[in-house]
Write a protein that holds these residues in place. Structure first.
Motif, PDB file in Angstrom:
ATOM      1  N   UNK A   1      -8.681   7.166  -1.385  1.00 32.22           N
ATOM      2  CA  UNK A   1      -8.446   5.831  -0.846  1.00 32.22           C
ATOM      3  C   UNK A   1      -9.598   5.395   0.044  1.00 32.22           C
TER       4      UNK A   1
ATOM      5  N   UNK B   1       1.517   2.413  -3.529  1.00 39.26           N
ATOM      6  CA  UNK B   1       0.473   3.046  -4.347  1.00 39.26           C
ATOM      7  C   UNK B   1       0.870   4.496  -4.621  1.00 39.26           C
ATOM      8  N   UNK B   2       0.722   4.877  -5.866  1.00 39.93           N
ATOM      9  CA  UNK B   2       1.116   6.244  -6.222  1.00 39.93           C
ATOM     10  C   UNK B   2       0.171   7.238  -5.583  1.00 39.93           C
ATOM     11  N   UNK B   3       0.735   8.223  -4.913  1.00 40.71           N
ATOM     12  CA  UNK B   3      -0.142   9.253  -4.354  1.00 40.71           C
ATOM     13  C   UNK B   3      -0.830  10.025  -5.477  1.00 40.71           C
ATOM     14  N   UNK B   4      -2.084  10.273  -5.297  1.00 41.39           N
ATOM     15  CA  UNK B   4      -2.830  10.976  -6.345  1.00 41.39           C
ATOM     16  C   UNK B   4      -2.757  12.475  -6.127  1.00 41.39           C
ATOM     17  N   UNK B   5      -2.800  13.169  -7.219  1.00 44.73           N
ATOM     18  CA  UNK B   5      -2.855  14.631  -7.130  1.00 44.73           C
ATOM     19  C   UNK B   5      -4.301  15.075  -7.252  1.00 44.73           C
TER      20      UNK B   5
ATOM     21  N   UNK C   1       2.367   7.973 -13.447  1.00 41.10           N
ATOM     22  CA  UNK C   1       3.590   7.572 -12.767  1.00 41.10           C
ATOM     23  C   UNK C   1       4.209   6.367 -13.458  1.00 41.10           C
TER      24      UNK C   1
ATOM     25  N   UNK D   1      -7.878   6.620 -11.677  1.00 39.03           N
ATOM     26  CA  UNK D   1      -6.622   6.909 -11.000  1.00 39.03           C
ATOM     27  C   UNK D   1      -5.540   7.247 -12.023  1.00 39.03           C
TER      28      UNK D   1
ATOM     29  N   UNK E   1       0.816  -1.225   0.000  1.00 41.60           N
ATOM     30  CA  UNK E   1       0.000   0.000   0.000  1.00 41.60           C
ATOM     31  C   UNK E   1       0.842   1.265   0.000  1.00 41.60           C
TER      32      UNK E   1
ATOM     33  N   UNK F   1      -6.090  12.614  -1.747  1.00 39.71           N
ATOM     34  CA  UNK F   1      -5.570  11.247  -1.782  1.00 39.71           C
ATOM     35  C   UNK F   1      -6.229  10.377  -0.705  1.00 39.71           C
TER      36      UNK F   1
ATOM     37  N   UNK G   1      -2.966  -4.424 -10.322  1.00 39.60           N
ATOM     38  CA  UNK G   1      -2.657  -4.650  -8.913  1.00 39.60           C
ATOM     39  C   UNK G   1      -3.139  -3.485  -8.056  1.00 39.60           C
ATOM     40  N   UNK G   2      -2.894  -2.285  -8.544  1.00 41.37           N
ATOM     41  CA  UNK G   2      -3.335  -1.121  -7.781  1.00 41.37           C
ATOM     42  C   UNK G   2      -4.849  -1.142  -7.590  1.00 41.37           C
TER      43      UNK G   2
ATOM     44  N   UNK H   1      -3.314   9.316 -11.906  1.00 41.62           N
ATOM     45  CA  UNK H   1      -2.001   9.540 -11.304  1.00 41.62           C
ATOM     46  C   UNK H   1      -1.151   8.289 -11.385  1.00 41.62           C
ATOM     47  N   UNK H   2      -1.800   7.170 -11.192  1.00 48.00           N
ATOM     48  CA  UNK H   2      -1.085   5.902 -11.265  1.00 48.00           C
ATOM     49  C   UNK H   2      -0.556   5.694 -12.674  1.00 48.00           C
TER      50      UNK H   2
ATOM     51  N   UNK I   1      -5.725  -3.648  -5.008  1.00 48.60           N
ATOM     52  CA  UNK I   1      -5.442  -3.158  -3.655  1.00 48.60           C
ATOM     53  C   UNK I   1      -6.546  -2.210  -3.199  1.00 48.60           C
ATOM     54  N   UNK I   2      -6.990  -1.367  -4.099  1.00 48.39           N
ATOM     55  CA  UNK I   2      -8.049  -0.433  -3.736  1.00 48.39           C
ATOM     56  C   UNK I   2      -9.341  -1.176  -3.422  1.00 48.39           C
TER      57      UNK I   2
END
Lengths: 464, 201
Positions: B44, A53-57, B119, B113, A50, B40, B137-138, B115-116, B141-142
């Motif tokens: 989540x 997980x990339x922090x979101x903006x 990145x 998401x 966890x 953020x 996977x992200x 942002x993911x 996890x969410x």
């Protein structure tokens, strides 16, 4: 230590939250319990996963939405739990007080029978005012209250001079200009070149009064945020000076636009009510009484109030008149402040429905106009306000004479200029069927079509 | 603009003071500083972008109106988190949409998401397949996070994603530190078991 006890402490162990003694005890247990070790390892992996997980903006619009919702003192409806209880009673009392004083002044300067009936009507309107309504912000409240007080004072002061039978309502109309000259409003003096023409010969007294009434309302409202608005717009070089204060930045996303408008309604409605009685100068008394009564019945506040008021309106609901109208038809503008029925009214109806909008305004106990002395052009100058309309599912805000679709950010994108009557615009109209209705908003419109912003201008004007 | 530049050098509490003294630009700066972390944590917790944005806005509007009520001893960000936690719980309760985020498809989560995606795509060494797997996977996890009871989820997000201390979480959630500790332990154990089931761990 047994397994159950150890497992309760895994999390704290991972976070380094255990005392040295507890930590030692668990580690001793782990050294001899492979199952616990495996579970602890699993927890560690959970955290690793966890944390990766990339922090979101936050989306770009968030800041803007917050600014719009706070600096102009408007609450946005996405908030479910906001409590209106705190502000409403003050607002209601300010409005009621203004009504009572207005009624007194009116009584002094109207023929006997008329004033009696009117005073009665005003009382009813005042009672209706105390009904609960959705939240308005502190800022809006303060503004409304101040405005109300200023108006009261000036109503007293100016009343005796206004007894001419031809303008029986002018005593109550006077407060608006007076409000415009209050300290807060002074800081926001509008550029004369952009103000509507002074009401003179042809304009009916009703329209004149309305312009004046609106002036007072508009000035009272945004003054507390004026400095910020200045800064914001100056920096973008689009709107500067005092007009910027009036059209403070507020471009909330469509999702909240509607609700916000309706939430913004009460303070405006109440201010309009303060002036409501003055509008009756040219109306038969029976009509006035009829138009006021449904408003009382339906005055339950907020959206409900609006909807019901519209349902009961004896004539079609009319329009929001752009305050910064082009010189073509400035004097007959009726400022029917926003509302459901108001938004979709095509522009062509506006002038025609001046009369009916008056009735509708009185019915909804909002947007009521008043008569003013025609020889006061400065008062009419101040009749500028940001107004909103929703057309084809989009919300537009009138700023500086331009209807701007919500979401358009000054300085963020340069819209493509399109002249009215041009071939390009015809092409666009053919492609986007909603466009004609949007163009009915006014001469100048900034609208998004596809992924492009367009600025529609009259053919004979220079860019503003 | 000068005001904004000056604001950047000030502490959060200093900015709140400025705001109380009638300088709205100070509040703008506070929003700028904290909007990402608030968004953020709400994303989540709520599991979708629209709600996260709506509630983020509510958080700051609430904060703006409640500036006078801020307790001097607290951190501004824990204050904002506590507003966020309350509003987020209200959002779930009022909308009855607890099921919505849980039923979110993997695809929807990926698009929700960005942002993911950004990145991942920033790393040119990653193959498209690896990127896609990472997205998956992200999202998984969410989804597992969404399945946790609300209090566990918020506690876990504040600790693991936002890295708050137990004391700070207790402050945000308005509960004793011991409660934070036990909720965290439960949350981690549930997630561990679930991710094992799904073969992610």
């Amino acid at each position: 230590m047994d397994c159950a006890h150890a497992k309760e402490e895994f999390s704290a162990l991972l976070d380094g939250e255990l005392t040295p003694e507890d930590r030692a005890a668990i580690e001793a247990h782990l050294a001899e319990c492979s199952e616990c070790l495996r579970d602890l390892d699993g927890m560690k992996r959970v955290d690793v996963r966890y944390r990766q997980l990339a922090p979101l903006k936050a989306p770009e619009g968030l800041e803007h939405r917050v600014r719009a919702a706070t600096q102009r003192g408007i609450r946005i409806r996405t908030t479910r739990a906001l409590s209106p209880l705190r502000v409403w009673p003050l607002l209601a009392s300010a409005a009621s007080l203004a009504l009572v004083i207005g009624a007194i002044a009116w009584t002094l300067h109207t023929p006997r029978t008329a004033s009696f009936k009117l005073a009665e009507s005003f009382e009813k309107a005042g009672q209706a005012k105390t009904a609960p309504a959705p939240a308005t912000s502190d800022l809006a409240l303060d503004a409304a209250k101040e405005s109300g007080e200023v108006k009261l004072k000036s109503a007293r002061r100016e009343a005796p001079a206004e007894a001419a039978p031809a303008q029986p309502a002018s005593a109550a109309a006077q407060p608006s200009p007076a409000a415009a000259s209050s300290p807060g409003a002074e800081a926001m003096t509008l550029s004369p070149s952009k103000a509507p023409a002074a009401p003179k010969e042809a304009a009916p007294p009703i329209a004149i009064g309305e312009a004046a009434a609106t002036a007072g309302i508009e000035h009272a409202k945004p003054k507390s945020v004026a400095p910020v608005a200045h800064d914001e717009f100056d920096s973008r070089g689009k709107i500067s000076g005092d007009n910027a204060a009036r059209s403070a930045p507020e471009t909330p996303p469509p999702s909240s636009g509607l609700a916000k408008e309706s939430l913004a309604q009460p303070d405006r409605a109440s201010e309009a009510e303060m002036n409501a009685p003055t509008r009756v100068s040219d109306q038969p008394l029976s009509t006035i009484a009829d138009s006021i009564a449904p408003g009382i019945a339906s005055d339950k506040g907020g959206e409900t109030k609006q909807t019901q008021a519209e349902a009961k309106a004896p004539l079609p609901m009319a329009q929001v008149a752009p305050v910064m109208t082009p010189p073509a038809a400035p004097t007959a503008q009726v400022i029917a402040r926003k509302g459901e029925g108001v938004r979709s009214a095509p522009r062509a109806d506006r002038e025609e429905n001046a009369q009916s909008s008056f009735l509708a305004g009185a019915t909804g106990t909002r947007a009521a106009p008043s008569a003013a002395k025609p020889e006061a052009p400065r008062k009419a100058d101040a009749a500028t306000e940001a107004t909103k309309k929703t057309v084809a599912g989009r919300t537009f805000e009138l700023r500086d004479g331009v209807w701007i679709q919500q979401g358009y950010e000054l300085g963020a994108a340069t819209p493509t200029k399109v002249l009215r009557e041009s071939r390009v615009l015809k092409g666009l109209t053919a492609k986007y069927t909603e466009l004609p209705a949007i163009l009915d908003l006014g001469d100048r419109v900034i609208v998004r079509l596809g992924d492009q912003w367009y600025r529609v201008e009259p053919p004979d004007t220079k860019p503003r | 603009m000068v005001l904004l530049r000056e604001a950047r050098g000030r502490s959060d509490v200093g900015l709140l003071d400025e705001c109380r003294n009638g300088d709205p630009s100070a509040f703008d700066e506070l929003v700028r500083r904290h909007k990402d972390r608030i968004y953020n944590v709400l994303y989540r917790f709520l599991g979708n972008r629209e709600d996260a944005l709506d509630v983020s806005q509510e958080v700051f509007v609430r904060a703006y109106r409640g500036v006078a009520g801020f307790r001097g001893g607290a951190q501004v960000y824990t204050w904002l988190y506590s507003i966020a936690a309350n509003l987020a719980r209200n959002r779930l309760r009022d909308s009855g949409r607890k099921g919505r985020n849980m039923s979110t498809s993997l695809e929807a989560l990926e698009t929700a998401a960005p942002g993911v995606a950004q990145l991942a795509s920033a790393d040119s060494a990653d193959s498209p397949r690896a990127v896609a797997e990472q997205h998956e996977t992200d999202a998984l996890l969410q989804r597992c996070l969404d399945e946790l009871p609300d209090h566990y989820r918020m506690t876990f997000v504040l600790r693991t994603v936002e890295d708050l201390s137990y004391e700070e979480i207790a402050d945000v959630m308005g509960c004793p530190v011991g409660t934070v500790k036990s909720r965290l332990n439960q949350a981690r154990a549930l997630l561990r078991d679930r991710l094992r089931e799904l073969g992610v761990l």
